[in-house]
Structures are given as C-alpha cells and as structure tokens.
Design a protein around this motif. Sequence first.
Motif, short mmCIF file in Angstrom:
data_model
loop_
_atom_site.label_atom_id
_atom_site.label_comp_id
_atom_site.label_asym_id
_atom_site.label_seq_id
_atom_site.Cartn_x
_atom_site.Cartn_y
_atom_site.Cartn_z
N UNK A 1 -5.38 1.47 19.90
CA UNK A 1 -6.00 0.85 18.97
C UNK A 1 -5.72 1.30 17.46
N UNK A 2 -4.60 2.27 17.28
CA UNK A 2 -4.32 2.77 16.29
C UNK A 2 -3.80 1.78 15.23
N UNK A 3 -3.00 1.18 15.69
CA UNK A 3 -2.27 0.19 14.67
C UNK A 3 -3.19 -0.87 14.30
N UNK A 4 -4.15 -1.12 15.27
CA UNK A 4 -5.25 -2.42 14.96
C UNK A 4 -6.11 -1.76 13.92
N UNK A 5 -6.53 -0.67 14.10
CA UNK A 5 -7.38 0.03 13.20
C UNK A 5 -6.87 0.05 11.58
N UNK A 6 -5.54 0.56 11.36
CA UNK A 6 -4.81 0.51 10.08
C UNK A 6 -4.46 -0.86 9.66
N UNK A 7 -4.09 -1.78 10.37
CA UNK A 7 -4.16 -3.14 9.96
C UNK A 7 -5.49 -3.85 9.53
N UNK A 8 -6.55 -3.37 10.11
CA UNK A 8 -7.64 -3.84 9.59
C UNK A 8 -8.02 -3.53 8.21
N UNK A 9 -7.56 -2.62 7.52
CA UNK A 9 -7.72 -2.20 6.29
C UNK A 9 -6.97 -3.34 5.20
N UNK A 10 -6.26 -4.21 5.96
CA UNK A 10 -5.51 -5.36 5.32
C UNK A 10 -4.89 -4.89 3.87
N UNK A 11 -4.15 -3.83 3.95
CA UNK A 11 -3.30 -3.44 2.72
C UNK A 11 -2.14 -4.44 2.76
N UNK A 12 -1.93 -5.04 1.65
CA UNK A 12 -1.02 -5.85 1.55
C UNK A 12 0.42 -5.29 1.96
N UNK A 13 1.37 -5.91 2.61
CA UNK A 13 2.26 -5.46 3.61
C UNK A 13 3.31 -4.66 2.68
N UNK A 14 3.58 -4.95 1.53
CA UNK A 14 4.70 -4.37 0.75
C UNK A 14 4.42 -2.96 0.26
N UNK A 15 2.91 -2.69 0.36
CA UNK A 15 2.43 -1.14 0.09
C UNK A 15 2.69 -0.36 1.24
N UNK A 16 2.93 -0.74 2.43
CA UNK A 16 2.82 0.05 3.54
C UNK A 16 4.22 0.03 4.10
N UNK A 17 5.20 -0.93 3.87
CA UNK A 17 6.42 -0.83 4.21
C UNK A 17 7.47 0.03 3.47
N UNK A 18 7.87 0.88 4.27
CA UNK A 18 8.80 2.00 3.73
C UNK A 18 9.90 2.31 4.70
N UNK A 19 10.79 2.99 4.44
CA UNK A 19 12.06 3.31 5.31
C UNK A 19 11.44 4.12 7.00
N UNK A 20 10.27 4.66 6.49
CA UNK A 20 9.60 5.11 7.78
C UNK A 20 9.10 3.97 8.62
#
Length: 620
Positions: free
Chosen positions: A600-619
């Motif tokens: 559920x880890x990805x679900x839990x962080x996706x639930x913060x609904x942070x706009x995608x561009x702020x969490x998209x990095x080379x990582x």
Amino acid sequence: MNDHVDPAALTTVLDGRWAELRGRLRDRMAATKLADSYDLDRETHRARVWEQLAELVDTGHPKLGFARAYGGEGDIGGSVVSFQLLGYGDLSLMVKAGVQWGLFGGAVQMLGTARHHEKYVADIISLALPGCFAMTESGHGSDVQHLRTTATYVDGEFVVDTPDDDARKDYIGNAARDGRMAVVFAQLVIGDRSYGVHGFLVPIRDETGRPMPGVRIEDCGPKGGLNGVDNGRLWFSGVRVPREALLNRYGDVSADGEYTSSIESDSRRFFTTLGALVRGRVSVAGSAGSATQRALAIAVRRGESRRQFRRPDAETEVVLLDYLAHQRKLLPALATSYALHFAQEELVAMLHEVHSEAEPDERAQRVLESRAAGIKAVATWHATSAIQMAREACGGAGYLADSLLPGLKADTDVFTTFEGDNTVLLQLVAKGLLTDYRDNFADLSPLATAKLVAEQLMGAVLERLPARSIASPEPRDRAWHRDLFADREEHVLDGLARRLRAAASSEADPFEVFNDAQDHVLRAGRAHIDRLVLEAFTKAIDGCADPAAKALLNQVCDLYALANIEADRAWFLEHGRLSAPLAKKVVAEVNVLCKELRPCARTLVDAFAIPEQYVTTPLT
C-alpha cells in the motif's frame, strides 16, 4: 490486506474541511510550469521568487487570511492551508509569502487597529508595500520579552534605536532586498519607564530602494538553504516615526504621552501580543509536513522501482521496498506523517475558530498557543529526520541535486529553530500544563517559571496513580494505545510536578531547580503532544466513510502508535508499563505491519495528491 484502496478515498479524508480550496490550489500548481531552483545563483533565485510572489497576487492567494472589509476573504484557516500547499514547491517562495502576508501582514492585521488596516492592508495584499517582520535580535533570539531595541516617545513621535550590535535585528526575511517597511518589535519607553515590547511600523527603504535615514541594512549572505529569501540585518539610529506607527490594539500612547492599555500587566500584555501572532507557527508546521510528504513520495517511488541483489533462486533483483530494512526506513515515517497531518488539520480548525472571533476566548487562545508550539516542534523535527531517511533510502542518487532531496533537507533544516526554537517551544508546552495557563503566568524565563511553580504548584496536579498492571493486550488494540500514551503523559507530568515541588520547597536556587529538570520538562511536553497526535489520527479514522480506506488508515495508525511505543520502550520498561515479552512483541508487530503495508506504500503517498511535476525526478 488493503492493497486495492483508491488513493482518492484517502485524499478525501486527508483534505478534510478545506478540501475544495486544496483542490483549487492543486489545480493551479499543476498548471504552473515547475521551475527548479537547485542550480540557480542566489541573486537569480531571489529575483525568481519575487516574480513568483507577484504571480501569487493574481491568484488571490494572499487575500484569504485578511478581513473582507479591506479586500480579503476572511478565511484564516484557508490562508494557512494555502501556505501549507506551497510547501510542496520551492520553500523559498513559501517562506517569502509567509513573511509578506503571514508575518508582516498578519502583524498589521492582528496588532493594529482600523487606522492601520485602512492605510496598509490593501497594499500589503497587492504587494505594493513589501514588508518585514523584525522581531529577532542577534543577542536575544528566543528571549523576545527582553529585546533591547527601544522606541522612545519624544514630542509626538517614537524614536527607534539599536543600542548595540547584540540588539540588531537579524535573519529578517525581505530585509536585504525587497522590503520597504518593517514591523519592528521594541521596548516602548516613555520618560524613564518601559512598558514592554510593542510593534511599530518603520519605513526602511524609500521608493527607489535606498535605506531610509538612520536605517542601516546588511545582507545576511548565503545560507544553508532558502537562498531565494533575502534575509538581512537592520540597525536603527534615531529613526523617527509618527505616534500612529504604534500597532495599538493592546496598548496606545496619547498625544501628550500617556500610555493606556486594556491589559494592566506588562507581561500578560506581551504574551497576548505574541499569541495574536501564532498563525506563523501553525503555517510552519503545515509546510514542514508538506515538504516531508514530498520527500517520502519520492523515496517510496524510488523504492518501488530500484532493484538490488538477487534472491538465490531468482533471475531478477529484489525491489528495494521488499526489504524489511527499507520498509522500516520509510513506512513508520510515513505513518507519522499521516498522524501529524491530522493533528495539523485539528490545529488549523482551532486557529480558525479562535481567531475568527472579534475577541478570542482567553482560555481557548492559551490552548491554541500550547498546541501550536508542540505540533510545530514535533512536525519540524520529524521533517528533519524523515527527509534525511528518505535521502538515505535513495542511496547516492538521492544526494544529487536533481533528486530534490538535498534541497528539501537544506530548506527545512532551519524550520526547527525559526518561528520558535523547538526546545523552547516544548518547554512552553510543559509550563502551560504545569500552571494550567494561570492568568498571571509571568514569562518564559527559567527563573520566573521556577518561582511560579514554587508559589502555585502545590495541589495543582493530581497524585500519580499506581503503575497500571501489565496485561497481554493485542498490540493493535487502539484502547491500549490510547491508555499507554495517556498514562505516560500523566506519569511524566506528575513526576515533574513532584520534582519541582520538592526542590522549590528547599533553599535551592530557583534557576538551578528548573535547569536541573529541563530533560523532564521536555519529555513532559513531548508526551503531551504525542497523545494529542494519536487522538487526532483516531478521530480522523472515525470520520472516514469508505470502509476500505478506513481499514487501511487503521493499519497506518497502528504503525504510528507501535513505532512510537517501540522508540520509547526503555521508558515503558523502566516504569513498568511494558513487560520484556510485551516489548519484544511490539517490535515484532512493527515488522509485521511494515510487511502488510508494503503493497500500500504507493497508494499512501499518492493519496497526498501532490501535483505530479513536484514528485517526478530522475529517481522516479
């Protein structure tokens, strides 16, 4: 298992009362081109942040917290939520906005009266009047009550002076480059008497950007982070401002030099003044939470995509987040972020209700101040530790600037010491518990606190109950979690009261009495806040309508509670609240929960609904 929960169902719970506003702000952020700042030089970064600040004016963001009568929207809670969401982006912009509309504008609104509101608020909102909040002095950072800048009333004016370098105003946002006016906190002096710290509106630059006569300005220079904020130093030498420059909500001076106030005690007036400015502290806690969520989202995404080492019987390498050690790095921190988010939501609602009243209830204001101090301390310490852990979880790649994690580490580091040093804030929480917010609580100094305890503590705290019998509860028994947290708080507070009472009844030096108990004081403040955070999480779960989301949140809350107990199990063992077998069972249950929550880890962080561009990095 809850690995098929819709993140949107969790977002609904997380967004709470200001869900509509959060949605609008996210949409605006998503539509804005992300401009990374990690490779900018200091002057370019400052210029860009100033441009972005002007763009915020066009969004209406700055209007939220100001009164409708002066062009605002009267939504105090909404203004804090909007600052909180700025924490997902460049934190220099968040701090710069906080200085302009939260600290400078907030001081004018909360400490001024109609004459100030009518003259300045519209220009503050529009950025036509950029300003500073000049409280901190080099020699008296946390000891605000004893600031040494003076504002002396002479012939219908106040003369503002900096007596020496220890009294210079330091680390002042907006001072080095953009600010034209400052709210300067100084000792109000009439004749040979000081009436304590008050706020004064002092112009520091003219329309061309040159320092005003008698004002000296220096740039603080490069910092460890937040280099888009122009922090500066201010000195004043015989600077004259009109009598009307005094922010006079709680104290005024007549034309003939007579001081009047609705609050007789100088100390009480001082704390009332500081209490009116609590919004900044609440905003810092929320922004720290947003930055932490962003770091954890990046680290979890990396943990789900990065592989390392093969199983003996497999061709493919193992995903990092499948390792228990990696889960233990990220998932308890994620659970704590959830818990603090819900505690922050309660705090914002409390602020909104208390400060929406024309004259806030004094008891409610004291509770708000205490909770804001404690949540800010715990949230910013959590940001420091969790962002560091997120960086480590991403290995060497997480040390590259384009991962965004080094910038988050650098920019949030100072959060633990601005808007109140965390150690001082937790002492404030404990002192409030001990004195029950008595009206004549003198000041924050150890000496005054020890004296007050000596005079008033007898009988103020109930005798400690005997140690509770050790049962063998189910580790996920929420009632057991609540009882354990409450019992720890009660025991620590009562022990502190006994300790101070015994010492105060002797001939011991009052300063030494309090100083020797500081470790106990800090533990009492932390135990109190931990209980409030757990209660806030529990209330949020009770209000969740989606069964699957509710079940998942219960697991996350279990992890928060048990990880907290695990981290403090030495205390629980020493005080007979845990047996050795039960302590081991807690550790084992944290492991089990990490494994259960891994899908559920990805679900839990996706639930913060942070706009995608702020969490998209080379990582990621």
